[in-house]
Design an enzyme around this catalytic site. Structure first.
Site, PDB file in Angstrom:
ATOM      1  N   ASP A  11      -8.977  13.796   7.391  1.00  0.00           N
ATOM      2  CA  ASP A  11      -8.839  12.535   6.745  1.00  0.00           C
ATOM      3  C   ASP A  11      -9.378  13.012   5.195  1.00  0.00           C
ATOM      4  OD1 ASP A  11     -10.210   9.200   6.832  1.00  0.00           O
ATOM      5  OD2 ASP A  11      -9.862  10.413   5.142  1.00  0.00           O
ATOM      6  N   ILE A  12      -8.784  12.814   4.111  1.00  0.00           N
ATOM      7  CA  ILE A  12      -9.056  13.480   2.789  1.00  0.00           C
ATOM      8  C   ILE A  12     -10.487  12.775   2.306  1.00  0.00           C
ATOM      9  CG2 ILE A  12      -7.846  11.816   1.423  1.00  0.00           C
ATOM     10  CD1 ILE A  12      -6.815  14.204  -0.199  1.00  0.00           C
ATOM     11  N   ASN A  25       0.556   3.912  -6.215  1.00  0.00           N
ATOM     12  CA  ASN A  25       1.870   3.510  -7.046  1.00  0.00           C
ATOM     13  C   ASN A  25       1.460   3.170  -8.307  1.00  0.00           C
ATOM     14  OD1 ASN A  25       0.544   0.654  -7.185  1.00  0.00           O
ATOM     15  ND2 ASN A  25       0.283   0.790  -4.894  1.00  0.00           N
ATOM     16  N   GLY A  33      -1.881   3.521   3.209  1.00  0.00           N
ATOM     17  CA  GLY A  33      -1.974   4.935   3.526  1.00  0.00           C
ATOM     18  C   GLY A  33      -3.303   5.518   2.925  1.00  0.00           C
ATOM     19  N   ASP A  35      -4.052   5.679  -0.216  1.00  0.00           N
ATOM     20  CA  ASP A  35      -4.633   4.973  -1.185  1.00  0.00           C
ATOM     21  C   ASP A  35      -5.271   4.014  -0.744  1.00  0.00           C
ATOM     22  OD1 ASP A  35      -2.467   2.907  -3.770  1.00  0.00           O
ATOM     23  OD2 ASP A  35      -4.651   3.908  -3.719  1.00  0.00           O
ATOM     24  N   SER A 118       3.747  11.480  -1.162  1.00  0.00           N
ATOM     25  CA  SER A 118       5.078  10.902  -1.271  1.00  0.00           C
ATOM     26  C   SER A 118       5.638  10.985   0.190  1.00  0.00           C
ATOM     27  CB  SER A 118       6.121  11.587  -2.223  1.00  0.00           C
ATOM     28  OG  SER A 118       6.090  10.910  -3.240  1.00  0.00           O
ATOM     29  N   THR A 119       5.006  11.549   1.118  1.00  0.00           N
ATOM     30  CA  THR A 119       5.725  11.839   2.759  1.00  0.00           C
ATOM     31  C   THR A 119       5.392  10.586   3.380  1.00  0.00           C
ATOM     32  OG1 THR A 119       3.759  13.001   3.315  1.00  0.00           O
ATOM     33  CG2 THR A 119       5.419  14.266   2.386  1.00  0.00           C
ATOM     34  N   VAL A 121       4.936   6.178   3.038  1.00  0.00           N
ATOM     35  CA  VAL A 121       5.556   5.064   2.642  1.00  0.00           C
ATOM     36  C   VAL A 121       6.902   5.518   1.744  1.00  0.00           C
ATOM     37  CG1 VAL A 121       5.671   3.091   1.036  1.00  0.00           C
ATOM     38  CG2 VAL A 121       3.851   3.359   2.819  1.00  0.00           C
ATOM     39  N   TYR A 122       6.519   6.411   0.826  1.00  0.00           N
ATOM     40  CA  TYR A 122       7.655   6.958   0.041  1.00  0.00           C
ATOM     41  C   TYR A 122       8.791   7.736   0.589  1.00  0.00           C
ATOM     42  CZ  TYR A 122       5.258   4.576  -3.904  1.00  0.00           C
ATOM     43  OH  TYR A 122       4.686   3.691  -4.680  1.00  0.00           O
TER      44      TYR A 122
HETATM   45  N1  APR Z   1      -6.404  11.315   4.329  1.00  0.00           N
HETATM   46  C1  APR Z   1      -5.376  12.296   4.323  1.00  0.00           C
HETATM   47  N2  APR Z   1      -4.217  11.798   4.376  1.00  0.00           N
HETATM   48  C2  APR Z   1      -3.751  10.527   4.705  1.00  0.00           C
HETATM   49  C3  APR Z   1      -4.683   9.590   5.027  1.00  0.00           C
HETATM   50  C4  APR Z   1      -6.016   9.837   4.771  1.00  0.00           C
HETATM   51  N3  APR Z   1      -6.841   9.094   5.158  1.00  0.00           N
HETATM   52  N4  APR Z   1      -3.848   8.392   5.335  1.00  0.00           N
HETATM   53  C5  APR Z   1      -2.654   8.475   5.145  1.00  0.00           C
HETATM   54  N5  APR Z   1      -2.383   9.864   4.788  1.00  0.00           N
HETATM   55  C6  APR Z   1      -1.149  10.716   4.388  1.00  0.00           C
HETATM   56  C7  APR Z   1       0.175  10.230   5.097  1.00  0.00           C
HETATM   57  O1  APR Z   1       0.002  10.540   6.651  1.00  0.00           O
HETATM   58  C8  APR Z   1       1.007  11.014   4.319  1.00  0.00           C
HETATM   59  O2  APR Z   1       1.431  12.131   4.892  1.00  0.00           O
HETATM   60  O3  APR Z   1      -0.940  10.726   3.105  1.00  0.00           O
HETATM   61  C9  APR Z   1       0.463  11.150   2.878  1.00  0.00           C
HETATM   62  C10 APR Z   1       0.969  10.220   1.920  1.00  0.00           C
HETATM   63  O4  APR Z   1       1.362   8.901   2.469  1.00  0.00           O
HETATM   64  P1  APR Z   1       1.134   7.333   1.859  1.00  0.00           P
HETATM   65  O5  APR Z   1      -0.054   7.458   1.704  1.00  0.00           O
HETATM   66  O6  APR Z   1       1.932   6.599   2.491  1.00  0.00           O
HETATM   67  O7  APR Z   1       1.646   7.518   0.426  1.00  0.00           O
HETATM   68  P2  APR Z   1       3.127   7.705  -0.349  1.00  0.00           P
HETATM   69  O8  APR Z   1       4.178   8.285   0.690  1.00  0.00           O
HETATM   70  O9  APR Z   1       3.077   8.504  -1.545  1.00  0.00           O
HETATM   71  O10 APR Z   1       3.394   6.420  -0.968  1.00  0.00           O
HETATM   72  C11 APR Z   1       2.625   5.574  -1.736  1.00  0.00           C
HETATM   73  O11 APR Z   1       1.748   3.880  -0.484  1.00  0.00           O
HETATM   74  O12 APR Z   1      -0.075   3.450   0.131  1.00  0.00           O
HETATM   75  C12 APR Z   1       0.647   3.067  -0.833  1.00  0.00           C
HETATM   76  O13 APR Z   1      -0.238   2.337  -2.833  1.00  0.00           O
HETATM   77  C13 APR Z   1       0.544   3.525  -2.285  1.00  0.00           C
HETATM   78  O14 APR Z   1       2.328   2.317  -3.135  1.00  0.00           O
HETATM   79  C14 APR Z   1       1.700   3.439  -2.797  1.00  0.00           C
HETATM   80  C15 APR Z   1       2.637   4.334  -1.662  1.00  0.00           C
END
Ligand code: APR
Length: 166
Positions: A11-12, A25, A33, A35, A118-119, A121-122
């Site tokens: 977890d980052i 976003n 996610g 964020d 981006s991997t 939701v995007y």
């Molecule tokens: N620590 C590390 N990585 C994480 C964590 C965490 N706690 N939670 C999720 N991830 C990973 C996901 O598994 C994925 O591999 O972060 C990566 C990016 O996924 P998202 O968080 O869905 O971000 P993204 O694909 O860039 O989409 C951005 O999602 O959360 C919304 O507000 C955000 O609208 C924006 C969109």
């Protein structure tokens, strides 16, 4: 100076680095996610500061404080939504990594952790994103002053995609 590159499955929000990168976003007003996890861990002051930033364009990056996070800073970047690969997605994803490094350099940030931008939701293809992340960081580290980059994966598929490329 050789920059350390680390790849982790964790977890980052717990990373003990100067800055963690948020996959945000364009509104910068939080989401799910990573964020959501970063805002949850940083506390409400993070959103208060984000409100003052007036958003961020795709490929761009903006810096805020880290508040309750160990990291002193959060670098918010907005990755491209995957639309099939003909909408400049590769270049925009590379811009995220380039612009985050640029902000790190400008603020004397020495250690930075990136999520797999981006991997989630995007829906950016995972192997393709890992290749762009590693290549862009490798090409832009020189002169940045950054001493350690941690690629933080949250699932085994992303983790494998990075491990297979270093
Ligand atoms: N620590 C590390 N990585 C994480 C964590 C965490 N706690 N939670 C999720 N991830 C990973 C996901 O598994 C994925 O591999 O972060 C990566 C990016 O996924 P998202 O968080 O869905 O971000 P993204 O694909 O860039 O989409 C951005 O999602 O959360 C919304 O507000 C955000 O609208 C924006 C969109």
């Amino acid at each position: 100076m050789e920059t350390r590159i680390e790849i982790k499955l964790t977890d980052i929000t717990g990373e003990r680095v100067d800055a963690i990168v948020n996959a945000a976003n364009t509104s910068l007003l939080g989401g799910g996610g990573v964020d959501g996890a970063i805002h949850q861990a940083a506390g409400p002051e993070l959103l208060e500061e984000c409100r003052l930033m007036h958003g961020c364009p795709t490929g761009g990056a903006k810096l805020t404080r880290g508040y309750r996070l160990f990291a002193k800073y959060v670098i918010h970047t907005v990755g491209p939504v995957w639309q099939g690969g003909k909408h400049n997605e590769d270049e925009l994803l590379a811009d995220c990594y380039r612009n985050c490094l640029k902000l790190a350099q400008e603020h004397g940030i020495k250690t930075v952790a990136f999520p797999c931008i981006s991997t989630g939701v995007y829906r950016f293809p995972i192997e393709r994103a890992a290749a762009i992340a590693l290549k862009t960081i490798d090409e832009n580290l020189a002169g940045s002053g950054v001493e350690k980059v941690v690629f933080v994966c949250f699932d085994e598929v992303n983790h494998r995609a990075y491990l297979d490329r270093v």
